[in-house]
Scaffold this active site. Structure first.
Site, PDB file in Angstrom:
ATOM      1  N   CYS A   1      -8.312  -6.770   1.013  1.00 46.97           N
ATOM      2  CA  CYS A   1      -8.332  -5.347   1.360  1.00 46.97           C
ATOM      3  C   CYS A   1      -9.675  -4.706   1.066  1.00 46.97           C
ATOM      4  O   CYS A   1      -9.905  -3.552   1.387  1.00 46.97           O
ATOM      5  CB  CYS A   1      -7.219  -4.617   0.607  1.00 46.97           C
ATOM      6  SG  CYS A   1      -5.571  -5.176   1.090  1.00 46.97           S
TER       7      CYS A   1
ATOM      8  N   ASN B   1      -4.733  -9.672  -8.383  1.00 42.82           N
ATOM      9  CA  ASN B   1      -4.803 -10.333  -7.090  1.00 42.82           C
ATOM     10  C   ASN B   1      -5.979 -11.300  -6.970  1.00 42.82           C
ATOM     11  O   ASN B   1      -5.960 -12.212  -6.148  1.00 42.82           O
ATOM     12  CB  ASN B   1      -4.896  -9.299  -5.969  1.00 42.82           C
ATOM     13  CG  ASN B   1      -5.949  -8.239  -6.232  1.00 42.82           C
ATOM     14  OD1 ASN B   1      -5.833  -7.477  -7.189  1.00 42.82           O
ATOM     15  ND2 ASN B   1      -6.963  -8.182  -5.394  1.00 42.82           N
TER      16      ASN B   1
ATOM     17  N   THR C   1       0.825  -1.206   0.000  1.00 39.05           N
ATOM     18  CA  THR C   1       0.000   0.000   0.000  1.00 39.05           C
ATOM     19  C   THR C   1       0.856   1.252   0.000  1.00 39.05           C
ATOM     20  O   THR C   1       0.632   2.179  -0.789  1.00 39.05           O
ATOM     21  CB  THR C   1      -0.958  -0.002   1.205  1.00 39.05           C
ATOM     22  OG1 THR C   1      -1.883  -1.084   1.067  1.00 39.05           O
ATOM     23  CG2 THR C   1      -1.732   1.313   1.289  1.00 39.05           C
TER      24      THR C   1
ATOM     25  N   GLY D   1       6.500  -8.018   1.029  1.00 40.76           N
ATOM     26  CA  GLY D   1       7.123  -9.235   1.529  1.00 40.76           C
ATOM     27  C   GLY D   1       6.166 -10.287   2.034  1.00 40.76           C
ATOM     28  O   GLY D   1       6.439 -11.494   1.931  1.00 40.76           O
ATOM     29  N   HIS D   2       5.023  -9.894   2.577  1.00 37.38           N
ATOM     30  CA  HIS D   2       4.138 -10.886   3.193  1.00 37.38           C
ATOM     31  C   HIS D   2       3.379 -11.722   2.163  1.00 37.38           C
ATOM     32  O   HIS D   2       2.646 -12.636   2.539  1.00 37.38           O
ATOM     33  CB  HIS D   2       3.173 -10.221   4.173  1.00 37.38           C
ATOM     34  CG  HIS D   2       2.033  -9.498   3.550  1.00 37.38           C
ATOM     35  ND1 HIS D   2       0.746  -9.988   3.546  1.00 37.38           N
ATOM     36  CD2 HIS D   2       1.980  -8.309   2.913  1.00 37.38           C
ATOM     37  CE1 HIS D   2      -0.053  -9.131   2.935  1.00 37.38           C
ATOM     38  NE2 HIS D   2       0.673  -8.105   2.538  1.00 37.38           N
TER      39      HIS D   2
END
Length: 384
Positions: A330, A152, A73, A201-202
């Site tokens: 999200c 996504n 984000t 990274g997650h």
């Protein structure tokens, strides 16, 4: 989450790889500011610079093009703001798409409230953007174009390099949200030709709160934060060395295991589809995304179950111990159908019954087989 949960929602987030935690540990437990000149600071600086070099090498960038952030984000917001806003220059236009992640399209909406104009390019039934039609939206006042590298929800891989080539002829910078792509497919920043690229990274078993923004050398980026001037002033503030180390370690593990992970993902996603077809019937399942698996992320499958309410299905699966998603985590609180699926022209009866299955590095065949059992049972219960 209890120990029996089958987790197939890795596009939302992934568990931290224990090997990444081990690499991060020393930098959590020993003090050291990477800007300090004493030995502890120099140790932290070396770790940060090594992490930067690893990320740059794997993603096809130069070390001075890597900016560490708190995640996708922040990276996306920084890029869109930095490319679109230039001091006192009047608002301009942004060429974008209806399938962008909320981290991009919500910030574009914020800029629209400040006087910017967003021009939307269409997508086809597989969720692929027509970049020629997107390039037709380049006007004199267009400040940037933004196109995600991989969606996504459907995993559709977008023709970003072609768009960047068309934009270059007009002097328009391109930003790509590569949050779902990095750590799943090879990503080469230089070859893509974009001005900026976001990663988190997650999404590939790195630490939550870690991300990068790649900024091509020579690209002017208006900062959103001001402070000590760290990271060339693009993202000032004390550098989170443990998170940078964790991001780089997770990315390096993906590089080392890329071929085996990809082969496993391809095999397991096909096993999932085949199993559901046998258990439920192919005529009752609508695939959302490219028919050619090479044109979508190897670990992402989006399927619509005809005649089933998605929220009810999700609840049944959660009770059975299967974690999946109806779309972007999200935007999970929204009662509206997925903008991505709407833009693709997905039939109304599938808009609210489409489920995203996304695998991780540690997903097993046994978990896939059990997932098929749970989904089939839930669908049969809801359509009895």
């Amino acid at each position: 989450m209890n120990a029996t949960t089958i987790y197939l929602d890795h596009n939302a987030t992934t568990a931290l790889d224990p090997r990444v935690l081990e690499a991060m540990g020393p930098y959590f437990l020993v003090a050291g500011n990477a800007e300090s000149r004493h030995s502890a600071g120099r140790r932290a600086r070396r770790a940060f610079e090594e992490a930067t070099e690893v990320v740059a090498e794997i993603l096809g960038a130069r070390p001075d093009e890597v900016v560490f952030t708190s995640g996708g984000t922040e990276s996306n917001n920084l890029a869109v703001f930095g490319l679109a806003v230039d001091g006192a220059t009047p608002p301009g236009r942004i060429a974008t798409t209806p399938i962008e992640h909320p981290a991009v399209n919500e910030f574009v909406a914020h800029l629209e409230a400040r006087g910017f104009v967003a021009d939307l390019a269409p997508v086809d039934s597989e969720g692929t953007v027509d970049v020629d039609r997107m390039a037709a939206l380049f006007y004199e006042r267009t400040r940037l174009a933004t196109l995600m590298l991989a969606n996504n929800e459907t995993g559709t891989i977008q023709p970003v390099a072609k768009l960047a080539d068309l934009a270059a002829a007009r002097g328009i910078p391109v930003h790509t949200d590569a949050v779902q792509a990095v750590g799943r497919i090879p990503v080469d920043f230089a070859a893509l030709g974009v001005a900026t690229l976001a990663a988190s990274g997650h999404k590939f078993h790195g630490p939550a709160g870690s991300g990068v923004l790649l900024v091509r050398r020579g690209v002017r980026l208006t900062p959103r934060l001001y402070g000590g001037g760290q990271q060339q002033g693009r993202r000032p503030g004390t550098i989170a060395v443990p998170l940078a180390v964790g991001f780089a370690t997770a990315l390096d593990l993906w590089r080392r295991e890329y071929q085996s992970r990809t082969a496993t993902w391809r095999r397991l996603t096909q096993r999932l589809i085949d199993g559901l077809h046998r258990a439920i019937g192919p005529d009752r399942i609508l695939p959302n995304g490219p028919a050619d698996p090479s044109r979508r992320l190897p670990q992402t499958v989006n399927l619509g179950f005809l005649g089933v309410d998605g929220d009810a299905l999700l609840m049944q699966l959660d009770l059975a111990g299967l974690a999946v998603s109806l779309g972007s985590a999200c935007a999970s609180g929204s009662t509206q159908p997925s903008p991505t699926l709407v833009a693709m022209g997905v039939p109304t009866d599938c808009l609210r019954s489409s489920v995203r299955f996304s695998l991780g590095a540690f997903t097993t065949e046994a978990e896939i087989d059990q997932a098929v059992v749970h989904v089939a049972a839930a669908v049969k219960w809801l359509t009895r």
